[in-house]
Scaffold this active site. Structure first.
Site, short mmCIF file in Angstrom:
data_model
loop_
_atom_site.label_atom_id
_atom_site.label_comp_id
_atom_site.label_asym_id
_atom_site.label_seq_id
_atom_site.Cartn_x
_atom_site.Cartn_y
_atom_site.Cartn_z
N CYS A 76 34.28 -13.19 -0.78
CA CYS A 76 35.26 -12.49 -1.72
C CYS A 76 34.81 -11.78 -2.81
CB CYS A 76 36.07 -13.23 -2.29
SG CYS A 76 37.78 -12.86 -3.18
N HIS A 163 39.17 -15.62 2.39
CA HIS A 163 39.01 -16.63 2.04
C HIS A 163 38.77 -18.05 3.50
CE1 HIS A 163 38.60 -16.33 -2.08
NE2 HIS A 163 40.14 -15.66 -1.89
N GLU A 165 37.59 -20.29 4.26
CA GLU A 165 37.67 -22.07 2.91
C GLU A 165 39.65 -22.48 3.04
OE1 GLU A 165 37.53 -19.43 1.83
OE2 GLU A 165 37.97 -19.61 -0.45
#
Ligand code: XMP
Length: 594
Positions: A76, A163, A165
């Site tokens: 990001c 993202h 994660e």
């Protein structure tokens, strides 16, 4: 070790948790860490962050980090910064991209090994990379973001806009696992030693003192209680449950009996409902309410210490704070304040700075806390409870200091009527707090086609800078003339919300017991709005979500019959005139409304 450089991203710590699940040791560093401190790492991750690379005081890092010769995964903001530092181009976005997007892979890449050619990823950004640096190629795109991933194969530098994660990026975990493999670090570390390590740390920190712990009966404080007792013994941990009047229906009785069953004999109860309500009277601003509630907890605790004549010098304050509480309170160096959790108000911050607070779970996420609880012998009933925020119904009862038009504007999307309401609630977009309006969707013939509603919801938020949430009107099929109404946290409104909440939770419980759906609701806030129908009745929002650790969430697609039943029953409560269903993911919404 893999180092994570934190640019203030809401998910920087989550990256650590995900990487650790592959058995690799990780450490989070501020982004301005000196390159010398990274000499011995085997990989580096650059996190996201709330800033734009164009901001005057934009965060940056030592460019020599790219010369260390270890693999780098830039996420990001990190991806944009990498492009900018290595000679690519970043452009200001036209409309931003929040929530789900389809990622399409364009090349063979070690980072995307065994990853599906197209998959859903989670986005939260405004700017984007529009030209890659020399030596890089574009490795994946989405429809709104052409350079969703880029890589320099020879230097093993990978940039991704999405993202990986967060669990809603379907292949995200695999991508992070691939990065761990690129760094050759899989299975080089083990988490099992957390409890033993913490017990030693608690004993050292508490030394000859005792701990005063506020126990809410929720997962975090119960696990903190069990862990502190294991480390220090029962006599040195004084647990207090405060009934502040902002709890669910009959919660005090439930907590008392479940803690007894779990073998905790040293839990004391303090009833302080009037004190909290008095302090909240005439308050409407969400952060002000949070601070008042946080301070009230502390004041009552001080009163107990004085009443029992305890020497404050001999006591530490224990808290079941977990990591999202800290990060969303703006508690890491570069993160933005999304909301002040009750255990992070300035008074408590002062105690923390003075070394008078102990928080054994502060580095963990909810799913890890549950695991620790199970390892400590707590029952599944206790560790699997839905999370409930410390300030409780105090935040879920939205307040307003004005009376006026409830509808700002009206429009149509995909043939459905949409209203933008004049009330506001907190959200999180691009790692920043927002305070914007909800939009309401009406459907003449209620079909609840989730895919379609999901798309409309994402479109409405991404395309409007006024809106951060979208709800679906379950109780009316055509547009209503809502009014915003001056309202505060009062006993009446608490009772009304408790009734609606009880109905919703019981119907959900019955449905999950009988149908045993594959994905269970992770948390289910029920919210009362300062908005009334033309008959003067207030509005309720149902906000069931799916999540894993509360940093991101999807609205839960419950069956229409279940929602209809909830809405029908809630409408029978005196003074309730409309029921909405929240169609917003996190981001751009938060889980709670406030
Ligand atoms: P949001 O609303 O930020 O919430 O998406 C993330 C998670 O945190 C919980 N929450 C709190 N928990 N004290 C807590 O112990 C608080 O002040 C607080 N505020 C929010 C929320 O319920 C969700 O699980």
């Amino acid at each position: 070790m893999i180092a994570i450089l934190d640019f203030g991203g809401q998910y920087a710590h989550l990256i650590a948790t995900r990487l650790r699940s592959f058995g690799v040791y990780t450490n989070n560093f501020d982004c301005d860490v000196s390159v010398d401190q990274l000499k011995n790492v085997q990989g580096i991750v650059l996190s996201g962050g709330p800033q734009s690379v164009f901001a005057e005081d934009a965060l940056t890092m030592d460019s020599r980090i790219f010369e260390l010769g270890v693999p780098v995964l830039a996420i990001c903001f990190g991806h944009q910064l990498t492009s900018q530092m290595l000679g690519g181009v970043v452009s200001k976005g036209q409309k931003g991209e929040y929530g789900p997007a389809q990622l399409e892979l364009l090349t063979d890449s070690d980072l995307f090994k065994s990853v599906a050619k197209t998959s859903r990823v989670w986005m939260s950004h405004f700017d984007e990379v529009t030209k890659v640096p020399t030596g890089f190629e574009v490795s994946a795109s989405t429809s709104d973001c052409k350079i969703a991933a880029m890589e320099d194969k020879s230097r093993k530098i990978y940039g991704i806009q999405f993202h990986p994660e967060v669990i809603h990026s379907k292949e995200g975990t695999k991508i992070l696992g691939n990065f761990v493999d690129i760094c050759k670090q899989r299975n080089t570390w083990d988490l099992g030693s957390f409890i033993d390590d913490q017990c030693k740390l608690i004993q050292e920190k508490v030394a000859d003192k005792k701990v005063f712990l506020l126990v809410s009966g929720g997962v975090d404080s119960s696990v903190a209680f069990a862990l502190l007792e294991k480390a220090l013994g029962e006599e040195r941990v004084f647990g207090v449950f405060m009934d502040n009047g902002l709890l669910r229906y009959k919660e005090r009785e439930k907590v008392q009996s479940s803690m007894k069953k779990a073998g905790f004999d040293n839990l004391h109860t303090e009833v302080c409902q009037d004190y909290f309500l008095d302090n909240l009277s005439n308050q409407f601003e969400p952060e002000a309410k949070r601070k008042i509630i946080g301070n009230s907890f502390l004041e009552v605790q001080k009163q107990i210490v004085a009443r029992l004549d305890l020497n404050p010098e001999k006591w530490l304050l224990g808290q079941g704070t977990i990591y999202p509480d800290t990060i969303e309170s703006g508690g890491t160096k570069n993160s933005h304040l999304i909301k002040t959790h009750h255990n992070r108000v300035p008074e408590i911050q002062k105690l923390i700075d003075a070394g008078k607070v102990i928080e054994p779970l502060a580095d963990l996420y909810k799913d890890e806390v549950r695991e620790v609880g199970r390892k400590l012998g707590l029952s599944n009933d206790m560790v699997d409870r839905h999370p409930f925020p410390g300030p409780g119904l105090g935040v879920r009862i939205l307040c307003s200091d004005f009376t006026g038009n409830g509808v700002l504007s009206e429009t149509k999307v995909h043939d459905l009527d949409v209203q933008i309401l004049s009330i506001k609630s907190v959200g999180v977009q691009g790692d920043e707090r927002t305070y914007k309006h909800p939009a309401v969707i009406y459907e003449q013939e209620q079909k609840l086609d989730w895919d379609n509603l999901d798309q409309i919801s994402v479109k409405l938020v991404n395309e409007s800078d006024q809106v951060n949430r979208v709800v679906y009107c379950l109780s009316h099929k055509s547009k209503q003339s809502f009014k915003a109404k001056e309202s505060y946290v009062t006993k009446d409104r608490i009772i009304k919300l408790q009734k609606a909440d009880l109905i919703a939770q019981e119907i959900l419980h019955d449905y999950e017991q009988v149908e045993n759906p594959e994905t269970k609701v992770w948390q289910f806030p029920v919210v009362l709005l300062p908005l009334v129908t033309s008959a003067g009745d207030e509005c309720i929002v149902l906000r069931p979500i799916w999540s894993q650790e509360a940093m991101t969430a999807e609205f839960a697609r419950l069956p229409q019959v279940v929602l209809k039943k909830m809405s029908d029953e809630i409408l029978k409560i005196d003074g309730i005139g409309a029921v909405f269903f929240d169609l917003t993911h996190k981001p751009p919404g938060t889980i709670e409304w406030e």
